[in-house]
Design an enzyme around this catalytic site. Structure first.
Site, mmCIF file in Angstrom:
data_model
loop_
_atom_site.group_PDB
_atom_site.id
_atom_site.type_symbol
_atom_site.label_atom_id
_atom_site.label_comp_id
_atom_site.label_asym_id
_atom_site.label_seq_id
_atom_site.Cartn_x
_atom_site.Cartn_y
_atom_site.Cartn_z
ATOM 1 N N ARG A 1 53.715 21.321 29.351
ATOM 2 C CA ARG A 1 52.870 22.293 28.644
ATOM 3 C C ARG A 1 51.612 21.577 28.136
ATOM 4 N NH1 ARG A 1 53.751 23.282 23.407
ATOM 5 N NH2 ARG A 1 56.000 23.431 23.606
ATOM 6 N N TYR B 1 34.631 43.201 31.840
ATOM 7 C CA TYR B 1 35.898 43.531 32.499
ATOM 8 C C TYR B 1 36.757 44.360 31.532
ATOM 9 C CZ TYR B 1 40.593 42.951 34.290
ATOM 10 O OH TYR B 1 41.868 43.201 34.721
ATOM 11 N N ASP C 1 31.269 34.473 31.245
ATOM 12 C CA ASP C 1 32.307 34.691 32.253
ATOM 13 C C ASP C 1 31.623 34.576 33.618
ATOM 14 O OD1 ASP C 1 34.079 35.787 34.116
ATOM 15 O OD2 ASP C 1 35.023 37.088 32.624
ATOM 16 N N LYS D 1 40.085 34.767 41.375
ATOM 17 C CA LYS D 1 39.083 35.373 42.243
ATOM 18 C C LYS D 1 38.516 34.326 43.206
ATOM 19 C CE LYS D 1 40.215 38.960 39.920
ATOM 20 N NZ LYS D 1 40.428 38.708 38.546
HETATM 21 O O1 P1T Z 1 43.135 38.836 36.128
HETATM 22 P P1 P1T Z 1 42.865 37.588 35.356
HETATM 23 O O2 P1T Z 1 42.974 36.338 36.165
HETATM 24 O O3 P1T Z 1 43.637 37.517 34.069
HETATM 25 O O4 P1T Z 1 41.304 37.637 34.948
HETATM 26 C C1 P1T Z 1 40.744 38.593 34.115
HETATM 27 C C2 P1T Z 1 39.294 38.781 34.453
HETATM 28 C C3 P1T Z 1 38.326 38.147 33.689
HETATM 29 N N1 P1T Z 1 37.011 38.259 33.970
HETATM 30 C C4 P1T Z 1 36.580 38.995 35.012
HETATM 31 C C5 P1T Z 1 35.114 39.110 35.275
HETATM 32 C C6 P1T Z 1 37.508 39.644 35.824
HETATM 33 O O5 P1T Z 1 37.049 40.354 36.861
HETATM 34 C C7 P1T Z 1 38.904 39.549 35.547
HETATM 35 C C8 P1T Z 1 39.928 40.248 36.371
HETATM 36 N N2 P1T Z 1 39.419 41.302 37.125
HETATM 37 C C9 P1T Z 1 40.149 42.078 37.984
HETATM 38 C C10 P1T Z 1 41.472 41.964 38.166
HETATM 39 C C11 P1T Z 1 39.373 43.111 38.692
HETATM 40 O O6 P1T Z 1 39.850 43.663 39.701
HETATM 41 O O7 P1T Z 1 38.245 43.358 38.259
#
Ligand code: P1T
Length: 382
Positions: free
Chosen positions: A50, A102, A174, A199
């Site tokens: 962790r 988001y 972000d 992503k």
């Molecule tokens: O899904 P996660 O890895 O927890 O990330 C969240 C997140 C944060 N910032 C942006 C700009 C994002 O697009 C996302 C996650 N977005 C999607 C799952 C989507 O389909 O837009």
């Protein structure tokens, strides 16, 4: 790996050296929760996974280098990374967030963090005067997405940083949509970069993860405490998959960007499409800023169907190559209806996304095949 090398080289090598035990060129998956001590208080740099794990360390160093930062931290998801950054704040602190962050980020502000005394205002981050007007004496953080998800709105990072730093406000960007291949916010003055590595960074739709990169040692110390203390860490296999995906990030971003531009141009000329928002198109209202701030325009675009919601639903349900799915940034092309999918959590708020809008994540398939697929899906609508 020096910060001065090119990103094409950094994605392959940064943070990774041949395994000291065996010479393995690829950083192994150290699938272990604990590490044996040599003696009381004496170990080889790792004691419990962790706190730290060698596969994660390689990923964290790689991410830091790619973002031109000193310190990287990996998390179990993008939202875990976001949640950890918000824990830097204290009750009474105020945050500015963009008008179409988001949906999951907005949801946590509204349903969780507000409960703990963290207030926030929603502003149009494309408009510096609105940002300046929304600042309060308690404002401690400005949360930017640029380009935003899903409206593809840009924020002028250096200009926002200048405003923020006059009042000792942290700027967090972000960088999920742009990736460090297109834009490095720390080099533009931002204090914190956050990613959903789910992503583009991992890039193959096979792992969920998040990351934070900073330059300030004090911020890093706090974030490390929270990463270990709250424990939203990724496992070694997820770190390895992300490192594996990262090696082709620079190549993939070139392909995503070239394909997205081709698709955007095609759609802009299609009678069933009322509007295309892609930073690489001269018609994007902030195209000049995009050219100044971004080295590539990325693989995401948003289209408005001339026929409204019914047409948007038709498009989503009639492609064969573009898969109807949430998420983005992978080799496979995807499309979705933000109003009822990724951004359903903002329905009924000022952040609501019109149901005539379709978000497209352009993959790395051949552009002609992607355009042919859109052509057949739109045929009934033109
Ligand atoms: O899904 P996660 O890895 O927890 O990330 C969240 C997140 C944060 N910032 C942006 C700009 C994002 O697009 C996302 C996650 N977005 C999607 C799952 C989507 O389909 O837009």
């Amino acid at each position: 790996m020096s910060h001065s090398s090119h990103i094409e080289t950094q994605v392959v090598h940064a943070g990774q050296t041949p395994d000291p035990a065996t010479g393995a060129i690829v950083t192994p998956i150290y699938q272990t929760s604990t590490f044996v001590f040599d003696a009381l208080g004496v170990h080889k740099g790792y004691d419990y996974s962790r706190t730290a794990n060698p596969t994660r360390t390689a990923l964290e160093r790689c991410l830091a280098t790619l973002e031109g930062g000193d310190y990287g931290l990996a998390f179990a998801s993008g939202m875990a990374a976001t949640d950890t950054i918000i824990r830097l704040l204290k009750p009474g602190d105020h945050t500015l967030i963009g008008a179409d962050v988001y949906g999951g980020t907005y949801r946590l502000f509204k349903s969780e963090w507000e409960r703990f005394g963290l207030s926030f205002s929603v502003v149009d981050m494309a408009d510096l005067a609105s940002i300046a007007a929304a600042l309060q004496p308690e404002t401690r953080l400005i949360w930017l997405e640029t380009p935003t998800n899903p409206m593809m709105t840009l924020a002028d990072i250096p200009a926002v940083v200048e405003l923020a730093h006059r009042q000792n406000i942290l700027v967090c960007v972000d960088n999920t949509f742009a990736t460090p291949c297109a834009q490095r916010p720390l080099e533009l003055g931002a204090d914190i970069v956050v990613h959903s590595t789910t992503k583009y960074l991992s890039g193959h739709n096979d792992v969920v993860g998040g990351a934070v990169v900073v330059n300030d040692a004090g911020l890093y110390e706090r974030l490390t405490f929270l990463q270990n203390g709250a424990g939203a860490v990724p496992g070694p296999f997820d770190c390895w998959l992300t490192l594996r995906g990262l090696k082709t990030l620079a190549l993939r971003m070139q392909a995503h960007s070239a394909n997205a531009l081709a698709v955007a141009r095609y759609l802009e000329g299609h009678p069933a499409i009322a509007r295309v928002l892609y930073p690489g198109l001269p018609s994007h209202p902030q195209h000049e800023l995009a050219r100044r701030q971004m080295a590539l325009f990325g693989g995401m675009l948003l289209v408005e169907l001339a026929g409204g919601e019914a047409a948007a639903r038709h498009l989503c349900e009639h492609t064969r190559l573009f898969a109807l799915a949430e998420s983005l940034g992978s080799v496979e092309s995807l499309l979705e209806l933000p109003a009822i999918m990724t951004h359903a959590s903002v329905v009924g708020t000022s952040l609501e996304i019109a149901p005539s809008l379709v978000r497209i994540s352009v993959g790395i398939e051949h552009a002609d095949d992607l355009i042919a697929d859109l052509e057949q899906a739109l045929a009934g609508l033109a």
